[in-house]
Design an enzyme around this catalytic site. Structure first.
Site, mmCIF file in Angstrom:
data_model
loop_
_atom_site.group_PDB
_atom_site.id
_atom_site.type_symbol
_atom_site.label_atom_id
_atom_site.label_comp_id
_atom_site.label_asym_id
_atom_site.label_seq_id
_atom_site.Cartn_x
_atom_site.Cartn_y
_atom_site.Cartn_z
ATOM 1 N N ASP A 288 0.722 -1.085 0.033
ATOM 2 C CA ASP A 288 -0.039 -0.071 0.045
ATOM 3 C C ASP A 288 0.947 1.513 -0.129
ATOM 4 O O ASP A 288 1.784 1.269 0.767
ATOM 5 C CB ASP A 288 -1.009 -0.030 1.338
ATOM 6 C CG ASP A 288 -1.808 1.180 1.169
ATOM 7 O OD1 ASP A 288 -2.693 1.049 0.264
ATOM 8 O OD2 ASP A 288 -1.848 1.901 2.092
ATOM 9 N N GLU B 229 14.054 -15.648 0.527
ATOM 10 C CA GLU B 229 14.484 -16.547 1.410
ATOM 11 C C GLU B 229 13.568 -17.901 1.605
ATOM 12 O O GLU B 229 13.929 -18.852 1.766
ATOM 13 C CB GLU B 229 14.639 -15.945 2.900
ATOM 14 C CG GLU B 229 15.746 -14.951 3.191
ATOM 15 C CD GLU B 229 15.399 -14.237 4.620
ATOM 16 O OE1 GLU B 229 14.272 -14.902 5.352
ATOM 17 O OE2 GLU B 229 16.005 -13.254 4.652
#
Ligand code: GLC
Length: 551
Positions: free
Chosen positions: A217, A266
């Site tokens: 956002d 990751e």
């Protein structure tokens, strides 16, 4: 807690997972208004989970959920009080976990909304900052400053809120804090390391739960120009603004996304992604968020704000593809979301009093054009039903803070947030469990005929049209992924382009004029947004119609 289809690490030596997001069709769910599981008039996570088969049948690849986190709802959940908790009005963390797993079981990926520019004024950090007063180190996590003028009675600078009014509010002890949106949404200070650490942790919290990505956002707003300089001229920014301002699209923001990309990377299995809500002055500026070590996608607001006009659309398509190809990112395409007037109404011309039939005709044609372009497409809930904007909401039911703060943002945003009609003869048309039960915004009676149940099985309905379009897009080798289109010669007001993929070529033709046109038939008709007239070697395309051809 989680067991899902995407979290498994890739086996050593196995082929890299395909980049699912490059051509994904991603459907935005606005949790307040999608489906109400418990009958309180407000949509919720169990309601969404129960309706996921609708999205599988529609044929989308992923679902993006607007915020459902703990929030006082000053901005419909974009004011987050606790980033790791589900607001009780939407359900529980267990419901969120179940929703991810159920979506994965149906082959749908799940994207959550992250709101890093600001939090709620009830967020623990902000409450602590208020309690501890001027000079307390915890205040530095926000932008607290003394005011100007002899008694500090004037805001620290001339910035205005996107929702209207000053971007500063004064607290009891005399200091002011910055809020680019509502006063209940204090901006974080991204110069503070604790803010970075907190959002790293929040990302990991949801990634560990199994989410496939994030919509970021106000991704362009986190970093403010150093010293928070005045703008100095009368013209202030709107969210959709094009002007350069010291609080949007600052270069410093990119380091944050490099950091986030490392976190996303990751996680093993299919890639976890992030899409930027970045209202930048140009599509080229948006592409900077998508350099190889930053985010994966950005909304194409320039496309969303382009009129139904052949030359303008062609120009924005070209510019978008060039800008995105330069950074090897997929272009994205979007026509509607929870902040703008629904495109079936925008394209009707007029302010809610336009020609609704023309609006819907153009909306369907625009959808087919969008889904023919290379890259990823975003759908907003209800557009598959051809829903128009609700323009007649009484003032007392409105909730958009922009409505109450005046002329900050174009129009008001409640009219595109009216709950979806699913079935039945009485409002809220299957939104909640009970006929005639509550819904937080009222639906027009005319939506009975637009419900999912009413449209299912009707070959002329907008819903069946969307289902066919998404099925063809999945099946055709030249649709979806890819980076380029080849424009074909066409009369004024017509767009025609070819795409070639492994094992097939495809042509898309759009008549954007107000009259039917007879055009050479380029191949075998795959799908049209309206009935097209057959002819020997030529095909008549009605006004505002798109056709897909295998060619
Ligand atoms: C984004 C959201 C919008 C919200 C604003 C502030 O633009 O899409 O709904 O009001 O950010 O969070």
């Amino acid at each position: 807690m989680t067991q899902n289809v995407t979290a498994a690490p890739a086996a050593p030596g196995s082929a890299p997972a395909p980049q699912w997001w490059r051509d994904a069709v991603i459907y935005q769910v606005y949790p307040r208004s999608f489906a109400d599981g418990n009958g309180d008039g407000m949509g919720d996570l169990p309601g969404i989970a129960a309706r996921l088969p609708h999205l599988r049948d529609l044929g989308v690849d992923a679902v993006w959920l607007s915020p459902f986190y703990a929030s006082p709802q000053a901005d419909a959940g974009y004011d987050v009080a606790d980033y790791r908790a589900v607001d009780p009005m939407f359900g529980t963390l267990t419901d969120a976990d179940a929703l991810i797993r159920e979506a994965h079981a149906l082959g749908l990926r799940v994207i959550f909304d992250i709101v890093p520019n600001h939090c709620s004024d009830r967020h623990e950090w902000f409450l602590q900052a208020l309690r501890e007063g001027p000079g307390a180190p915890v205040r530095d996590r926000f932008h607290f400053l003394p005011g100007k003028g002899p008694d500090g009675e004037l805001p620290p600078n001339d910035w205005e809120s996107v929702f209207g009014g000053p971007a500063w509010t004064r607290v009891e002890d005399g200091e002011w804090y910055l809020h680019l949106f509502a006063p209940e949404q204090p901006d974080f200070n991204w110069d503070h390391p604790a803010v970075h650490e907190e959002f790293r942790s929040v990302l990991r919290f949801w990634l560990d739960l199994g989410v496939d990505g994030f919509r970021v956002d106000v991704a362009h707003g986190l970093v403010k120009a150093s010293g928070l300089p005045d703008i100095g001229h009368g013209e202030q920014v709107k969210l959709l603004g094009k002007q350069e301002v010291p609080y949007f699209d600052q270069d410093g923001v990119h380091a944050i996304y490099r950091d986030w990309r490392r976190i996303l990377a990751e996680y093993g299995g299919a890639e976890r992604i992030a899409v930027a809500e970045a209202w930048t002055p140009t599509v080229e500026r948006s592409a900077r968020y998508l350099r190889h070590d930053e985010l994966h996608q950005a909304f194409n607001f320039e496309y969303l704000t382009t009129d139904w006009d052949a030359a303008a659309l062609r120009a924005v398509i070209d510019r978008s593809l060039t800008a995105m190809n330069a950074v090897d990112a997929p272009a994205t395409w979007v026509l509607s979301n929870h902040d703008v007037v629904r495109h079936a109404t925008r394209f009707a011309d007029g302010d809610g009093d336009g020609d609704a039939a023309r609006g819907l005709r153009r909306a369907r044609a625009a959808t087919l054009l969008m889904l023919a372009l290379p890259g990823s497409a975003y759908l907003y809930q209800g557009e598959e039903l051809g829903l128009p904007e609700v323009t007649e909401l009484p003032d007392e039911v409105r909730q958009d803070p922009a409505f109450f703060r005046g002329a900050g943002q174009d129009g008001t945003r409640d009219g595109c947030r009216v709950p979806l009609p699913w079935s039945g003869r009485r409002a809220p048309f299957g939104f909640g469990p009970a006929e005639g039960g509550p819904s937080w915004l009222p639906q027009p009676d005319s939506w009975q005929g637009l419900s999912v149940a009413a449209q299912t099985g009707d070959p002329d309905s907008t819903l069946e049209f969307y289902r066919r379009a998404l099925a063809v897009r999945r099946a055709h080798p030249a649709l979806g992924a890819g980076r380029d289109i080849v424009w074909l010669p066409s009369p004024e007001g017509v767009l025609a382009f070819r795409r070639t993929g492994r094992g097939g070529s495809f042509v898309c033709t759009v008549n954007l004029t107000a009259s039917p046109l007879s055009l050479p038939t380029p191949g075998t008709l795959l799908l049209a947004s309206a009935d097209v007239g057959p002819g020997a070697g030529r095909t008549v395309l009605p006004a505002d119609t798109t056709v897909w051809w295998a060619a």
